[in-house]
Scaffold this active site. Structure first.
Site, PDB file in Angstrom:
ATOM      1  N   ASP A  45       0.530  -0.868  -0.250  1.00  0.00           N
ATOM      2  CA  ASP A  45       0.085  -0.327  -0.054  1.00  0.00           C
ATOM      3  C   ASP A  45       0.981   1.084   0.369  1.00  0.00           C
ATOM      4  OD1 ASP A  45      -2.096   1.214   0.450  1.00  0.00           O
ATOM      5  OD2 ASP A  45      -2.964   0.106   1.587  1.00  0.00           O
ATOM      6  N   ASP A  46       0.690   1.783  -0.852  1.00  0.00           N
ATOM      7  CA  ASP A  46       1.553   3.240  -0.666  1.00  0.00           C
ATOM      8  C   ASP A  46       3.334   2.966  -0.616  1.00  0.00           C
ATOM      9  OD1 ASP A  46      -0.754   4.797  -0.870  1.00  0.00           O
ATOM     10  OD2 ASP A  46      -0.555   5.085   0.484  1.00  0.00           O
ATOM     11  N   CYS A  81      -5.937   4.176  -3.635  1.00  0.00           N
ATOM     12  CA  CYS A  81      -5.940   2.753  -3.281  1.00  0.00           C
ATOM     13  C   CYS A  81      -6.917   2.165  -3.846  1.00  0.00           C
ATOM     14  CB  CYS A  81      -5.306   2.940  -1.972  1.00  0.00           C
ATOM     15  SG  CYS A  81      -6.953   2.106  -1.179  1.00  0.00           S
ATOM     16  N   ASP A 331      -0.360  -0.029  -5.021  1.00  0.00           N
ATOM     17  CA  ASP A 331      -1.462   0.109  -5.256  1.00  0.00           C
ATOM     18  C   ASP A 331      -1.835   1.116  -5.940  1.00  0.00           C
ATOM     19  OD1 ASP A 331      -1.273   1.343  -3.053  1.00  0.00           O
ATOM     20  OD2 ASP A 331      -3.531   0.739  -2.108  1.00  0.00           O
ATOM     21  N   ASN A 332      -0.448   2.131  -5.411  1.00  0.00           N
ATOM     22  CA  ASN A 332       0.119   3.748  -6.238  1.00  0.00           C
ATOM     23  C   ASN A 332       1.430   4.004  -5.593  1.00  0.00           C
ATOM     24  OD1 ASN A 332      -2.731   3.820  -4.172  1.00  0.00           O
ATOM     25  ND2 ASN A 332      -0.480   5.106  -3.612  1.00  0.00           N
TER      26      ASN A 332
END
Ligand SMILES: *[C@@H]1O[C@H](CO)[C@@H](O)[C@H](O)[C@H]1NC(C)=O
Ligand SMILES: *[C@@H]1O[C@H](CO)[C@@H](O)[C@H](O)[C@H]1NC(C)=O
Ligand SMILES: *[C@@H]1O[C@H](CO)[C@@H](O)[C@H](O)[C@H]1NC(C)=O
Ligand SMILES: *[C@@H]1O[C@H](CO)[C@@H](O)[C@H](O)[C@H]1NC(C)=O
Ligand SMILES: *[C@@H]1O[C@H](CO)[C@@H](O)[C@H](O)[C@H]1NC(C)=O
Ligand SMILES: *[C@@H]1O[C@H](CO)[C@@H](O)[C@H](O)[C@H]1NC(C)=O
Ligand SMILES: *[C@@H]1O[C@H](CO)[C@@H](O)[C@H](O)[C@H]1NC(C)=O
Length: 598
Positions: A45-46, A81, A331-332
């Site tokens: 995540d991130d 996300c 995700d990003n």
């Protein structure tokens, strides 16, 4: 991915996208295609790619990078996300999922359900292709202790341990779904370690049904900001705090500094577009805080690194390592270097926010390969997973095949080569994170951007904002995206003006593409297929044609994806017609662009 508020056209590669991986390609080695691979999909995540945080993960380096392929030009379709995860699960651009936010009315798990996508997404397509599908960790925002059963039960899974809101981003108080509909609360235990433990247990269980291949999704929250469960009020999260390390990693990276040599690091002059351009220079207290934030991200990633090792060891122990494709991505991206005077955060069209790691190992995957040129996204990865599994979507999706294996690479080369462009989109508000950024909502953050990489020479990003601003950066000479080539008035005959018209045309096609037009936008512009790259489109003989095209624009800034604000659209009659005389509409871009003073 979290904000404080807030379709089967015939693919040129139809046989590829929809056929099962039966040995239909004579050059493939039979052993690589006879059986369906298991797939372990690890999505963090991130995690950025731009700040090279995967280089701080030794197990990942040894077990995935050295043993597999690293894609350095892999991107998030939308830098937040739930929307990005939705693009993966549906193999679609964000303008085709219309999941644009983490919360209703524009996104989140309930909206994903209301739009009818639950059950018409990767897990069910894999289940229909005989896969044993399991998942541990975060599926998407809004998947909560109240909304994971009943009408909102996620289809396709044999078993799951989803991280549930409002506990999702609390590193020390996770709540997991159980297949029997109850919630398992684990206060005082470290989220990433529990995700690792459950992933390993799922692998052992999946190995018990040898007649079925398995897909295991593993989605720890690191290195996302920590948001304490108790900090939520009225459903809205509070402080986006420093990511929390496992105690055994809290001593690491104490000497790590931000890279103050980067031109974008807290610059003396404002940069970027829209609200970014209005930011004041950060004071030293704030910069030191961002440094602490950056260290905390690296620390939190170390438990993920151990998770990677645990998963690989377990695959080896159950005898499945050689027939399992292991994918690692995020995700990003994330900005945590005081770039453009920003607080820590994502959501913008800059490289930090959209470029994400992708590392893959497994049967047929080249070992030790670093791919610096192939441009793909999570939507493409979704369709590639379907392809590897011999699974099919029940609608026309937008993804291209990522050349993960030798076999896929040969096919992609035969079909015109690897992809060289990426569409990055955004429609909702932006938010900073950390002590000085949480709670500050940024409007005027609707944009479309395209990233183009062709060989070593072509390396551009182009963005059009709802405010009318345009940004062009040449990343070869300006890696930090500080010198916006679209700011100065341009002579229509200048290279930059010509570049601008081409990038705008590509964006005009991509911003409303679907299915094949997302995979082959140049073929939409040049129907005879004579031009299939920016490089060839730059030929002077097409100047008048490109100058005559309508420009990408928005009529105003508003939250959400509203089609009526986004005219004009590409129409077939705009395609290049070799015999036609083209008359430019205006004096190149110079006449229509908004020029801002530095
Ligand atoms: C659900 O499963 C958990 C763990 O196996 C068990 O402890 C619990 O009693 C079950 N609850 C129901 C309602 O079946
Ligand atoms: C810091 O940034 C500079 C300028 O972009 C670059 O040359 C250097 O390699 C970077 N240093 C590190 C440690 O990444
Ligand atoms: C530094 O900037 C932050 C964020 O704007 C502000 O809250 C803080 O008061 C400033 N500190 C000093 C010492 O100026
Ligand atoms: C890929 O790019 C990196 C840095 O951008 C460079 O160090 C490396 O040599 C490149 N690798 C290949 C195989 O071109
Ligand atoms: C959004 O952009 C418009 C046009 O540039 C500007 O007039 C307006 O003040 C901006 N709104 C906010 C909230 O920044
Ligand atoms: C493109 O620009 C980035 C940023 O400067 C650089 O790292 C990369 O090596 C360049 N070339 C390619 C092919 O990506
Ligand atoms: C996207 O979804 C929002 C919220 O449901 C809706 O208002 C909007 O009209 C949709 N946009 C498109 C282009 O379908």
């Amino acid at each position: 991915m979290l904000l404080a508020r807030a379709a089967a056209a015939v693919f040129a590669l139809a046989t590829l996208a929809h056929a099962s991986p039966a040995p239909s390609f004579p050059r493939a080695s039979p052993s690589a295609v006879l059986s369906k691979p298991n797939i372990v999909f690890i999505i963090v995540d991130d995690q950025d790619a731009r700040q090279n945080s995967i280089d701080t993960m030794p197990h990942l380096q040894r077990l995935l990078v050295d043993e597999g392929t690293r894609f350095n030009k892999f991107f998030a379709p939308i830098s937040v996300c739930c929307p990005s995860r939705s693009s993966f699960l549906r193999s679609q651009c964000a303008h085709n999922t219309n999941i644009t936010s983490v919360m209703p009315p524009y996104g989140g798990w309930s909206v994903f359900n209301e739009k009818g996508m639950n059950g018409h997404y990767l897990p069910t397509f894999l289940a229909n292709a005989n896969y044993d599908v399991r998942y541990v960790g975060k599926l998407m925002n809004g998947h909560s202790v109240n909304a994971f059963t009943g009408d909102f039960e996620a289809d396709g899974f044999v078993d799951h341990a989803f991280l549930l809101d409002p506990n999702t981003y609390d590193y020390w108080s996770p709540a997991f779904s159980r297949a029997n509909g109850t919630v398992e609360y684990r206060p005082g235990e470290y989220s990433t370690d529990l995700v690792a433990e459950k992933a390993i247990a799922f692998l052992a269980q999946a190995a018990e049904t040898p007649d079925k291949p398995f897909f295991l999704g593993v989605a720890p929250i690191a290195p996302h900001s920590h948001i304490s469960t108790s900090g939520h009020s009225g459903g809205l999260p509070g402080l986006f705090d420093l990511p929390r390390a496992a105690p055994r990693h809290a001593h690491l990276f104490q000497d790590v500094k931000l890279n103050s040599s980067r031109e974008s690091h807290n610059p003396d002059v404002p940069s970027g577009a829209s609200w970014v351009r209005t930011l004041d220079k950060l004071n030293s207290t704030n910069v030191e805080y961002i440094e602490e934030f950056y260290r905390a991200r690296l620390q939190a990633l170390q438990a993920v690194d151990e998770l990677v090792e645990g998963v690989i060891n377990k695959l080896e122990e159950i005898g499945k390592l050689d027939d399992t494709i292991v994918i690692y991505t995020s995700d990003n991206g994330f900005e945590a270097n005081a770039g453009h005077r920003r607080q820590p955060g994502k959501t913008l069209p800059y490289e930090e926010d959209i470029n994400v790691p992708l590392v893959v190992r497994g049967p047929g995957v080249p070992r030790g390969l670093v791919d610096n040129h192939s441009v793909y996204s999570l939507a493409d990865l979704g369709s590639t997973v379907l392809h590897l599994a011999g699974a099919q979507a029940d609608y026309d999706h937008d993804g291209s095949l990522v050349p993960l294996t030798h076999e896929l690479r040969e096919q992609v080369e035969r079909d015109g080569g690897t992809k060289g462009f990426h569409l990055a989109e955004y429609w909702v508000e932006g938010i900073g994170e950390g002590k000085y950024g949480s709670g500050i909502t940024r409007f005027n953050q609707t944009y479309r951007a395209v990233r183009v990489v062709e060989g070593d020479e072509i390396n551009y990003s182009y963005a059009v904002w709802c405010t009318g601003e345009r940004e062009i950066y040449d990343l070869n000479t300006d890696p930090d995206q500080m010198h916006n080539l679209a700011l100065a008035p341009l002579a229509p005959t200048s290279f930059t003006a010509r570049l601008h018209t081409r990038l705008d045309a590509l964006l005009l096609v991509l911003k409303s593409c679907s299915g094949n037009s997302c995979r082959n936008p140049w073929k939409v512009i040049f129907r005879d297929g004579k031009v299939q790259s920016l490089r060839t489109a730059l030929d002077e003989k097409y100047d008048a044609y490109f100058e005559a095209l309508p420009r990408v624009r928005y009529s105003e800034c508003r939250l959400g994806f509203h089609i009526k604000l986004e005219a004009p659209f590409w129409t077939e009659d705009l395609a290049y017609s070799p015999g036609k005389e083209y008359v430019p509409l205006d004096a190149g871009f110079g006449a229509s662009q908004i020029v801002l003073s530095a």
